[in-house]
Design a protein around this motif. Structure first.
Motif, PDB file in Angstrom:
ATOM      1  N   UNK A   1       0.674  -1.203   0.146  1.00 56.36           N
ATOM      2  CA  UNK A   1      -0.005   0.036  -0.073  1.00 56.36           C
ATOM      3  C   UNK A   1       0.783   1.171   0.151  1.00 56.36           C
ATOM      4  N   UNK A   2       0.163   2.282  -0.487  1.00 58.55           N
ATOM      5  CA  UNK A   2       0.875   3.524  -0.734  1.00 58.55           C
ATOM      6  C   UNK A   2       0.422   4.847   0.206  1.00 58.55           C
ATOM      7  N   UNK A   3       1.131   5.470   0.941  1.00 56.22           N
ATOM      8  CA  UNK A   3       0.698   6.487   1.588  1.00 56.22           C
ATOM      9  C   UNK A   3       0.769   7.823   0.622  1.00 56.22           C
ATOM     10  N   UNK A   4      -0.548   8.346   0.679  1.00 54.57           N
ATOM     11  CA  UNK A   4      -0.710   9.769   0.213  1.00 54.57           C
ATOM     12  C   UNK A   4      -1.435  10.726   0.997  1.00 54.57           C
ATOM     13  N   UNK A   5      -0.859  11.741   1.017  1.00 50.81           N
ATOM     14  CA  UNK A   5      -1.706  13.054   1.590  1.00 50.81           C
ATOM     15  C   UNK A   5      -2.407  14.020   0.584  1.00 50.81           C
ATOM     16  N   UNK A   6      -3.695  14.215   1.075  1.00 54.10           N
ATOM     17  CA  UNK A   6      -4.562  15.041   0.115  1.00 54.10           C
ATOM     18  C   UNK A   6      -5.097  16.174   0.962  1.00 54.10           C
ATOM     19  N   UNK A   7      -5.419  17.449   0.165  1.00 54.82           N
ATOM     20  CA  UNK A   7      -5.727  18.455   0.908  1.00 54.82           C
ATOM     21  C   UNK A   7      -6.822  19.221   0.228  1.00 54.82           C
ATOM     22  N   UNK A   8      -7.184  18.802  -0.989  1.00 55.57           N
ATOM     23  CA  UNK A   8      -8.405  19.577  -1.655  1.00 55.57           C
ATOM     24  C   UNK A   8      -9.340  18.938  -2.035  1.00 55.57           C
ATOM     25  N   UNK A   9      -9.947  18.470  -3.458  1.00 54.76           N
ATOM     26  CA  UNK A   9     -11.322  17.591  -3.654  1.00 54.76           C
ATOM     27  C   UNK A   9     -11.201  16.557  -3.447  1.00 54.76           C
ATOM     28  N   UNK A  10      -9.991  15.797  -2.692  1.00 58.74           N
ATOM     29  CA  UNK A  10     -10.164  14.252  -2.554  1.00 58.74           C
ATOM     30  C   UNK A  10     -10.238  14.167  -1.377  1.00 58.74           C
ATOM     31  N   UNK A  11     -10.451  15.155  -0.313  1.00 59.63           N
ATOM     32  CA  UNK A  11     -10.996  14.835   0.994  1.00 59.63           C
ATOM     33  C   UNK A  11     -12.367  14.540   1.298  1.00 59.63           C
ATOM     34  N   UNK A  12     -12.424  14.108   2.239  1.00 57.42           N
ATOM     35  CA  UNK A  12     -13.987  13.493   2.521  1.00 57.42           C
ATOM     36  C   UNK A  12     -15.077  14.643   2.251  1.00 57.42           C
ATOM     37  N   UNK A  13     -16.093  14.173   1.653  1.00 62.14           N
ATOM     38  CA  UNK A  13     -17.288  15.224   1.202  1.00 62.14           C
ATOM     39  C   UNK A  13     -17.003  16.424   0.369  1.00 62.14           C
ATOM     40  N   UNK A  14     -15.679  16.073  -0.364  1.00 61.71           N
ATOM     41  CA  UNK A  14     -15.458  16.988  -1.611  1.00 61.71           C
ATOM     42  C   UNK A  14     -15.667  16.311  -2.861  1.00 61.71           C
ATOM     43  N   UNK A  15     -15.636  17.052  -3.834  1.00 60.32           N
ATOM     44  CA  UNK A  15     -15.936  16.623  -5.313  1.00 60.32           C
ATOM     45  C   UNK A  15     -15.393  15.351  -5.816  1.00 60.32           C
ATOM     46  N   UNK A  16     -14.114  15.040  -5.258  1.00 62.52           N
ATOM     47  CA  UNK A  16     -13.292  13.701  -6.033  1.00 62.52           C
ATOM     48  C   UNK A  16     -13.041  12.840  -4.894  1.00 62.52           C
ATOM     49  N   UNK A  17     -13.828  12.856  -3.708  1.00 64.23           N
ATOM     50  CA  UNK A  17     -13.545  11.791  -2.667  1.00 64.23           C
ATOM     51  C   UNK A  17     -13.797  10.417  -3.028  1.00 64.23           C
ATOM     52  N   UNK A  18     -14.619  10.322  -4.128  1.00 65.14           N
ATOM     53  CA  UNK A  18     -15.220   8.918  -4.535  1.00 65.14           C
ATOM     54  C   UNK A  18     -14.062   8.235  -5.310  1.00 65.14           C
ATOM     55  N   UNK A  19     -12.857   9.013  -5.534  1.00 65.99           N
ATOM     56  CA  UNK A  19     -11.753   8.247  -6.377  1.00 65.99           C
ATOM     57  C   UNK A  19     -10.918   7.515  -5.058  1.00 65.99           C
ATOM     58  N   UNK A  20     -11.307   7.899  -3.780  1.00 62.09           N
ATOM     59  CA  UNK A  20     -10.438   7.102  -2.641  1.00 62.09           C
ATOM     60  C   UNK A  20     -11.504   6.225  -2.113  1.00 62.09           C
TER      61      UNK A  20
END
Length: 290
Positions: A1-20
């Motif tokens: 597994x790979x660790x990734x830090x997200x700070x924008x639209x990938x966060x919970x409740x944001x537009x691209x959260x579905x990608x995670x």
């Protein structure tokens, strides 16, 4: 597994959260060094900087997930015209530090408007001229008497019920500058926290709560996923910005928490709070007698 830090639209409740959706969230409350900017395109961009903080979430994900993120961020390994570059950098969580991938701006024109507090979700919320936000109160802000004494009770009339926050524990990690005694905090270390959930006008944050909480120096606004009425929702709350070793709170502060909790939170949870505060007091007495 790979660790990734997200700070924008990938966060919970944001537009691209579905990608995670297939990734594992390691930490909701974490940060890395950098400066955050509003690009003007509906998403933020970060640049590396040593003394500022960017807040976000930390995930463990697969190679396939990482490939999808690379596509979203306009990143190609070895590319000369990338929108973002993928780098590795230290991420700080309530449990310690780790190295993770993150995406930083490759093009200077993305760095349009600095986001001073380093939190994209807070920035977006405060841009709204009207509307409401769910607010999760877990400490003395549960106390209607204190809220009434401050003259803001009318803003706190719409209490939706009791929220359950899992994977956090109630701690007293802030030492007040007035008495050097503890103030409440939630720490992402397992366990659970109960609290009252209010539907507040967004303007109340800057008109009252930010001042009361000493935001962003003493406490910072952040977002957590709570369960209320059998639904999981995003809510705003406050956490201690610079956590210290736990210290027992003063008696009046303890009374405010318990008064706010009585009749709302579960008996078992209230007992848990009392026992924890008592253990901190005993620990202080033991140290003082050594």
């Amino acid at each position: 597994m790979i660790n990734v830090f997200v700070y924008g639209t990938l966060r919970k409740g944001e537009a691209n959260a579905k990608l995670l959706k297939s990734a594992t969230c390691i930490a909701e409350q974490c940060w890395t060094n950098g400066l955050l900017y509003d690009t003007g395109y509906g998403y933020p961009a970060m640049k590396q900087a040593p003394f500022s903080r960017v807040f976000g979430e930390l995930y463990a994900l697969s190679e396939a997930d990482l490939t999808r993120l690379d596509q979203l961020e306009g990143y190609t390994e070895g590319g000369t015209n990338n929108l973002y570059e993928r780098i590795e950098q230290t991420v700080y969580t309530d449990k310690g530090t780790t190295i993770a991938y993150m995406y930083v701006a490759s093009k200077a024109d993305l760095l349009q408007r600095k986001i001073l507090n380093g939190d994209w979700k807070e920035h977006n919320l405060l841009l709204k001229q009207s509307g409401t936000v769910l607010y999760f109160a877990y400490g003395s802000c549960m106390d209607q008497k204190r809220i009434g004494d401050a003259g803001v009770a009318h803003h706190f009339r719409n209490m939706l019920g009791v929220g359950l926050l899992t994977n956090y524990t109630l701690r007293f990690t802030r030492k007040s500058t007035k008495d050097r005694m503890g103030r409440a905090d939630i720490v992402e270390e397992g366990g659970y926290v109960e609290g009252k959930v209010y539907n507040l006008p967004i303007r109340v944050l800057e008109e009252y709560l930010y001042g009361r909480e000493g935001a962003p120096k003493a406490y910072r606004p952040t977002f957590v996923e709570i369960e209320i009425n059998v639904k999981k929702v995003q809510a705003l709350t406050f956490v201690v910005t610079k956590k210290e070793e736990e210290t027992a709170p003063p008696q009046w502060y303890k009374e405010e928490i318990l008064r706010g909790a009585e009749g709302y939170l579960t008996v078992d949870y209230i007992s848990k709070i009392q026992n924890h505060i008592n253990s901190l007091k005993k620990s202080k007495l033991k140290i003082g007698g050594m």
